[in-house]
Enzyme design. Structure first.
Site, PDB file in Angstrom:
ATOM      1  N   GLU A 106       0.824  -1.212   0.000  1.00 24.52           N
ATOM      2  CA  GLU A 106       0.000   0.000   0.000  1.00 24.52           C
ATOM      3  C   GLU A 106       0.856   1.258   0.000  1.00 24.52           C
ATOM      4  O   GLU A 106       1.939   1.292   0.584  1.00 24.52           O
ATOM      5  CB  GLU A 106      -0.886   0.016   1.239  1.00 24.52           C
ATOM      6  CG  GLU A 106      -1.859  -1.127   1.278  1.00 24.52           C
ATOM      7  CD  GLU A 106      -2.693  -1.155   2.540  1.00 24.52           C
ATOM      8  OE1 GLU A 106      -3.513  -2.049   2.659  1.00 24.52           O
ATOM      9  OE2 GLU A 106      -2.498  -0.274   3.420  1.00 24.52           O
ATOM     10  N   CYS A 110       3.236   8.290   1.554  1.00 19.91           N
ATOM     11  CA  CYS A 110       3.561   7.330   2.595  1.00 19.91           C
ATOM     12  C   CYS A 110       3.842   6.000   1.907  1.00 19.91           C
ATOM     13  O   CYS A 110       2.944   5.424   1.291  1.00 19.91           O
ATOM     14  CB  CYS A 110       2.374   7.230   3.556  1.00 19.91           C
ATOM     15  SG  CYS A 110       2.668   6.189   4.973  1.00 19.91           S
ATOM     16  N   CYS A 138       4.638  -7.212   7.931  1.00 20.95           N
ATOM     17  CA  CYS A 138       5.597  -6.769   8.950  1.00 20.95           C
ATOM     18  C   CYS A 138       5.717  -7.856  10.002  1.00 20.95           C
ATOM     19  O   CYS A 138       4.727  -8.475  10.394  1.00 20.95           O
ATOM     20  CB  CYS A 138       5.135  -5.463   9.591  1.00 20.95           C
ATOM     21  SG  CYS A 138       6.319  -4.797  10.794  1.00 20.95           S
ATOM     22  N   CYS A 147       3.114  -5.217  16.344  1.00 25.01           N
ATOM     23  CA  CYS A 147       2.664  -4.230  17.337  1.00 25.01           C
ATOM     24  C   CYS A 147       1.160  -4.398  17.527  1.00 25.01           C
ATOM     25  O   CYS A 147       0.411  -4.614  16.558  1.00 25.01           O
ATOM     26  CB  CYS A 147       2.998  -2.811  16.873  1.00 25.01           C
ATOM     27  SG  CYS A 147       4.776  -2.521  16.726  1.00 25.01           S
ATOM     28  N   CYS A 155      -1.646  -2.463  15.299  1.00 23.36           N
ATOM     29  CA  CYS A 155      -1.349  -2.174  13.890  1.00 23.36           C
ATOM     30  C   CYS A 155      -1.947  -3.217  12.962  1.00 23.36           C
ATOM     31  O   CYS A 155      -1.769  -4.420  13.158  1.00 23.36           O
ATOM     32  CB  CYS A 155       0.167  -2.121  13.694  1.00 23.36           C
ATOM     33  SG  CYS A 155       0.669  -1.894  11.984  1.00 23.36           S
ATOM     34  N   CYS A 169      -2.776   1.755   7.818  1.00 25.89           N
ATOM     35  CA  CYS A 169      -1.768   0.993   7.092  1.00 25.89           C
ATOM     36  C   CYS A 169      -2.078  -0.504   7.129  1.00 25.89           C
ATOM     37  O   CYS A 169      -2.236  -1.087   8.188  1.00 25.89           O
ATOM     38  CB  CYS A 169      -0.409   1.276   7.723  1.00 25.89           C
ATOM     39  SG  CYS A 169       0.874   0.543   6.768  1.00 25.89           S
TER      40      CYS A 169
END
Length: 347
Positions: free
Chosen positions: A86, A99, A106, A110, A113, A322
């Site tokens: 993205e 961005c 990932c 976290c 997220c 995100c």
């Protein structure tokens, strides 16, 4: 770009073309990109055909483009192996901030997220990271990017071997030509990456995702805190010779109380850091609530002598958190452990 031009220069020499042809080609890779070698009409046709046969010019395939009522645009790109990433374009006055993502997924997980929820797939290659900016120039109505932030999918410092040359392409006048002070790398605090960034001569900006002002709380929200404890991150930030921004997502009832503001103010003053308070985007919530205390929290920081801003929530109507769009379009995938090539590479 210099390395690319050298390779092109060597190729032109091999086939008996003058050196300036390499510069012409390089310009159409980044500065004024085109879709294919065939579109480089300043070059003679036989040379274009040779380049087409010898080299490839990979593109990112646009799957979805969404536009928010506030002007924010979100792009979902498919990569050659079927992975998707993205990119978000955020207009603000005469600025257009892009961005960009540095990984597909990932590994850091976290708690708040959306990207972390999908697990890690792989690192992006240089052309896939810089290509996100390139694709903006190739749109039918080009988007003129003035600022770039590595705040999309992934942890850029865990793909330093690709992020490092990408920074050169983004900044170099023969590349995408974006000023170093307009390029920000956001990290959860991967220390070797912060050191490597500080060793570069350009004035790239550093943002650190703090999100909790104590090790105990940060450990709950961000598992990476085990490897890179908050105190070590703060020490690295103190040594960074340019201005540091602290990113702090406001989680209702979790990290938004007065005691947290006082702790955060102390850390910010140690590093002379600017604090960016981020309202929680519902798309990344995973059980967390937006804080109602953000204005008061900001006031408490200011009273302690800390510069602070509250980031505007953008793209609320287009799943702009995100990773959110990728999950909506492609579904969640079982997390995979980070591969060997995700290790931080510090020169």
């Amino acid at each position: 770009p210099a390395a690319g031009e050298i390779r092109l220069g060597q190729y032109m020499e091999q086939i008996g073309q003058p050196p300036y042809r390499a510069r012409q080609v390089a310009r159409h890779l980044w500065t004024a990109p085109v879709n294919s070698f065939a579109e480089m009409t300043a070059l003679p046709l036989p040379l274009r055909e040779k380049l087409e046969a010898q080299f490839e010019m990979p593109r990112l395939e646009l799957i979805t483009r969404q536009t928010s009522s506030d002007g924010t645009e979100k792009f979902l790109f498919r990569l050659r192996d079927g992975e998707a990433i993205e990119t978000v374009a955020i207009p603000e006055g005469n600025r257009m901030t892009l961005c960009i993502s540095s990984q597909a997924g990932c590994a850091l997980q976290c708690a708040f997220c959306a990207t972390g929820a999908m697990g890690f797939s792989r690192n992006l290659a240089v052309h896939e990271i810089a290509g996100q900016v390139r694709e903006m120039r190739l749109l039918d109505s080009a988007i003129h990017v003035t600022n770039v932030v590595f705040m999309g999918m992934g942890e850029p410092m865990m793909n330093w071997k690709a992020v490092d040359p990408t920074l050169t392409i983004l900044n170099d006048a023969s590349g995408l030509g974006i000023g170093a002070r307009h390029i920000t790398i956001s990290t959860v605090g991967v220390l070797p990456g912060i050191v490597a960034l500080s060793e570069r001569p350009e004035q790239f900006r550093l943002a650190i995702s703090i999100h909790a002002p104590s090790d105990e709380l940060r450990q709950e929200l961000m598992p990476i805190n085990t490897k890179y404890p908050l105190r070590d991150v703060i020490e690295a930030a103190k040594k960074f010779d340019r201005r540091v921004t602290f990113e702090y997502v406001m989680l209702g009832g979790v990290n938004d109380q007065e005691v947290h503001a006082l702790q955060l103010a102390q850390l910010a003053k140690e590093c002379r850091a600017f604090v960016n308070l981020i309202p929680l985007h519902p798309g990344g919530a995973r059980g967390f609530q937006r804080s109602e205390n953000t204005p008061r929290f900001a006031r408490e920081l200011r009273e302690q002598g800390v510069e602070v801003a509250i980031r505007k929530s953008r793209g609320m109507d287009i799943a702009a958190a995100c990773g959110q769009l990728r999950v909506e379009r492609l579904g969640r995938r079982p997390p995979r452990p980070p591969q060997q090539d995700s290790d931080v590479q510090v020169a």
